[in-house]
Design an enzyme around this catalytic site. Structure first.
Site, short mmCIF file in Angstrom:
data_model
loop_
_atom_site.label_atom_id
_atom_site.label_comp_id
_atom_site.label_asym_id
_atom_site.label_seq_id
_atom_site.Cartn_x
_atom_site.Cartn_y
_atom_site.Cartn_z
N TYR A 69 -1.44 0.18 11.32
CA TYR A 69 -2.26 -0.93 9.88
C TYR A 69 -0.84 -0.53 8.61
O TYR A 69 -0.40 -1.47 8.44
CB TYR A 69 -3.11 -0.62 9.37
N THR A 118 0.53 -1.58 0.05
CA THR A 118 -0.54 -0.15 -0.16
C THR A 118 0.99 1.03 -0.02
O THR A 118 1.63 1.24 0.84
CB THR A 118 -0.60 -0.19 1.05
N ASP A 119 0.05 2.14 -0.47
CA ASP A 119 1.33 3.64 -0.73
C ASP A 119 1.15 4.60 1.05
O ASP A 119 2.00 4.82 1.52
CB ASP A 119 -0.16 5.07 -1.18
N GLU A 120 0.25 3.49 1.97
CA GLU A 120 0.24 3.93 3.57
C GLU A 120 2.08 3.85 3.84
O GLU A 120 1.80 4.72 4.66
CB GLU A 120 -0.54 3.13 4.42
N LYS A 170 2.44 -3.00 7.51
CA LYS A 170 2.52 -4.08 5.48
C LYS A 170 3.56 -3.18 5.53
O LYS A 170 4.12 -4.16 5.11
CB LYS A 170 1.26 -2.72 4.92
P1 NAD Z 1 -9.93 -6.98 2.45
O1 NAD Z 1 -9.86 -6.67 4.35
O2 NAD Z 1 -11.14 -6.59 1.97
O3 NAD Z 1 -9.62 -8.24 2.65
C1 NAD Z 1 -8.41 -9.14 3.37
C2 NAD Z 1 -8.99 -10.27 2.80
O4 NAD Z 1 -7.54 -11.35 3.50
C3 NAD Z 1 -9.79 -11.05 3.67
O5 NAD Z 1 -10.89 -12.48 2.70
C4 NAD Z 1 -10.05 -12.26 4.93
O6 NAD Z 1 -10.77 -13.01 5.26
C5 NAD Z 1 -7.84 -12.55 4.96
N1 NAD Z 1 -7.85 -12.71 5.27
C6 NAD Z 1 -7.59 -11.64 6.92
N2 NAD Z 1 -6.66 -12.39 7.32
C7 NAD Z 1 -6.75 -13.73 6.85
C8 NAD Z 1 -5.39 -14.61 7.51
N3 NAD Z 1 -4.45 -14.68 8.69
N4 NAD Z 1 -5.66 -15.81 6.50
C9 NAD Z 1 -6.18 -16.21 5.52
N5 NAD Z 1 -6.61 -14.47 5.02
C10 NAD Z 1 -6.37 -13.66 5.53
O7 NAD Z 1 -8.73 -6.43 2.49
P2 NAD Z 1 -8.72 -5.11 1.05
O8 NAD Z 1 -9.01 -3.76 0.98
O9 NAD Z 1 -9.00 -6.21 -0.37
O10 NAD Z 1 -7.16 -5.76 0.62
C11 NAD Z 1 -5.93 -6.85 -0.27
C12 NAD Z 1 -4.97 -6.34 -0.10
O11 NAD Z 1 -3.99 -5.00 -0.58
C13 NAD Z 1 -3.74 -6.19 1.72
O12 NAD Z 1 -2.53 -6.91 1.89
C14 NAD Z 1 -4.44 -4.10 1.95
O13 NAD Z 1 -3.30 -3.63 2.00
C15 NAD Z 1 -4.03 -3.68 0.14
N6 NAD Z 1 -4.18 -1.86 -0.46
C16 NAD Z 1 -5.81 -2.26 -0.18
C17 NAD Z 1 -6.11 -1.19 -0.28
C18 NAD Z 1 -6.94 -0.78 -0.66
O14 NAD Z 1 -7.46 1.12 -0.74
N7 NAD Z 1 -8.49 -1.50 0.12
C19 NAD Z 1 -5.01 -0.18 -0.65
C20 NAD Z 1 -3.78 -0.87 -1.62
C21 NAD Z 1 -3.22 -1.98 -0.96
O1 DAU Z 2 -3.92 3.78 0.85
C1 DAU Z 2 -4.37 2.78 0.24
C2 DAU Z 2 -5.29 1.94 1.96
O2 DAU Z 2 -6.90 3.14 1.81
C3 DAU Z 2 -5.09 0.81 1.45
O3 DAU Z 2 -3.54 0.53 2.49
C4 DAU Z 2 -5.86 0.47 3.04
O4 DAU Z 2 -6.25 -0.68 3.16
C5 DAU Z 2 -7.81 1.07 2.53
O5 DAU Z 2 -7.98 0.50 4.00
C6 DAU Z 2 -7.28 2.53 2.62
O6 DAU Z 2 -6.82 3.52 3.90
P1 DAU Z 2 -7.36 4.79 4.47
O7 DAU Z 2 -7.33 4.44 5.93
O8 DAU Z 2 -7.32 6.01 3.61
O9 DAU Z 2 -8.99 4.49 4.43
P2 DAU Z 2 -10.63 4.52 4.18
O10 DAU Z 2 -11.99 4.83 3.27
O11 DAU Z 2 -10.44 4.36 6.04
O12 DAU Z 2 -10.52 6.73 4.79
C7 DAU Z 2 -10.31 7.07 4.00
C8 DAU Z 2 -10.39 8.34 3.88
O13 DAU Z 2 -11.46 8.89 4.99
C9 DAU Z 2 -9.37 8.87 5.40
O14 DAU Z 2 -9.17 9.83 5.52
C10 DAU Z 2 -10.32 8.19 6.71
C11 DAU Z 2 -11.96 9.41 6.25
N1 DAU Z 2 -12.38 8.55 7.52
C12 DAU Z 2 -12.86 7.24 7.17
C13 DAU Z 2 -14.03 6.53 7.24
C14 DAU Z 2 -14.21 5.59 7.75
C15 DAU Z 2 -13.65 9.28 7.24
O15 DAU Z 2 -13.81 10.41 7.37
N2 DAU Z 2 -15.14 9.08 7.58
C16 DAU Z 2 -14.91 7.52 7.80
O16 DAU Z 2 -16.46 6.89 8.42
#
Ligand code: NAD
Ligand code: DAU
Length: 349
Positions: A155, A130-132, A159
């Protein structure tokens, strides 16, 4: 014939990656390994789960014995590792789970792959990050692949740690590794604890829309199917040992994004213009809230030829339409432990 292990394939991004690989590569065998936590949902894969090249295994990447046996038995050609605890707010409440899955789980996979593969350069261990991990931008500029790693939440610390382990296994055991770091995703199957699906769900239910702080934080949004397409390209064409940033040059201040979403949904729901924006409620800020993420994906675009396929407006419209026609999915995932978690969380804000 290739056998690919995809971890976390029942989650948001993982389910789109599994679907793309199962449909696009009928000669591959796709094994989806997922623990099915609150975020994992096999309903996300109903359209592909009967295909002959797909198999699901329920299991926990944090269980090293199970992972070692799986790698010894299956002889995978590649791993695409997405399984993780992914929600920043949950990491602030319960960081240990993030250490166990994101760090210990990743190390278990790396260790098992390096033992099973014996430095074979034809294999590929692809870690989805992730970019985080780059921290927060205060001012101008973009994250590039050489930006200093500086995670700010439990988190992102978990990562970043897993990214370092991936690189260390590449270096120490000659494991052929790849890492990509993507910006915020949105789209179908996104669990409604993250900003966009939470707001969609609350707008449908005419509930308050909780915006943290003043809503001035900035995120860079990418449609999930474009992330899955980038993962396909990097898995097949990326150079091992390299890191690739993925993003769509699409920065939005949270408050502007929520207002735009309200406008789109008022039109679709036939509500008076401005009706949903009245639900916006400013709540206590997230502790240590990263100000701005913005990613430079020019390396991926110029070297591997990827670019986003949809504009934000198109992607957001597709996303809202999906949620409006999948209310059963929403009601399944918002029942039970999710409701308890959120009623406790907002009771404290
Ligand atoms: P998500 O939370 O929707 O899905 C995570 C999945 O992993 C779920 O199906 C869960 O059951 C499974 N999981 C969790 N713990 C596990 C374990 N111990 N063993 C096996 N499976 C397990 O997450 P997502 O948003 O789809 O993110 C997927 C990946 O992409 C993550 O690695 C996250 O860090 C990365 N990522 C997410 C975003 C985003 O915006 N959502 C952006 C950049 C990178
Ligand atoms: O940048 C990539 C990341 O983006 C991934 O690695 C993470 O898995 C994914 O959860 C996401 O992280 P963020 O913290 O950026 O996403 P989130 O949707 O939780 O929040 C987006 C922005 O909105 C953040 O600035 C917090 C704000 N927010 C979030 C929630 C849930 C609110 O203002 N209100 C809310 O209820």
């Amino acid at each position: 014939m290739k056998k690919i292990l995809i971890t976390g394939g029942a989650g948001f991004i993982g389910s789109h990656v599994v679907r793309l690989f199962v449909n696009q590569y009928p000669k591959y065998r796709i094994i989806n390994l997922d623990k099915l936590t609150y975020a994992g949902n096999l309903e996300n894969l109903r359209d592909v789960d009967q295909k002959p090249n797909y198999r699901f295994i329920k299991g926990d990447i944090a269980e090293s014995g199970f992972i070692n046996t799986l790698f010894a038995e299956e002889q995978f050609d590649g791993v695409i590792h997405l399984a993780a605890e992914s929600h920043v707010d949950r990491s602030l409440e319960n960081p240990n789970e993030f250490v166990i899955t994101n760090i210990v789980g990743t190390v278990n996979l790396l260790h098992a792959a390096s033992k099973a593969w014996q430095s074979n350069p034809e294999k590929r261990f692809y870690h989805i990050s992730t970019d985080e991990v780059y921290g927060s931008i205060h001012g101008g500029g973009l994250f590039t692949e050489s930006t200093h790693i500086d995670p700010q939440s439990p988190y992102s610390a978990s990562k970043a740690s897993s990214d370092h382990f991936v690189s260390a296994f590449g270096n120490s055991y000659k494991l052929p590794v790849l890492i990509s770091r993507c910006s915020n995703n949105y789209g179908p199957n996104h669990f409604p604890e993250k900003l966009i699906p939470l707001m969609i769900n609350n707008i449908i239910e005419e509930k308050p829309l909780p915006v943290y702080g003043k809503g001035e934080n900035i995120r860079d949004w990418l449609y999930v199917i474009d992330h899955a397409r980038a993962i396909d390209v990097i898995f097949h064409k990326g150079k091992t040992g390299e890191v690739y940033n993925i993003g769509g040059n699409n920065e939005w201040k949270n408050i502007d994004l929520v207002n735009f979403l309200c406008k789109v949904m008022d039109e679709k729901l036939g509500r008076e213009e401005g009706a949903s924006s009245k639900l916006i409620t400013f709540v206590k800020d997230r502790p240590g809230h990263d100000l701005r993420y913005a990613i430079d994906s020019s390396k991926l675009q110029s070297q591997l030829g990827w670019s986003p396929s949809v504009t934000f407006e198109e992607g957001l419209n597709k996303t809202v339409d999906w949620y409006l026609s999948n209310k059963d999915w929403l009601s399944h995932v918002t029942s039970g432990s999710y409701r308890d978690y959120y009623s406790n969380m907002y009771a404290n804000r």
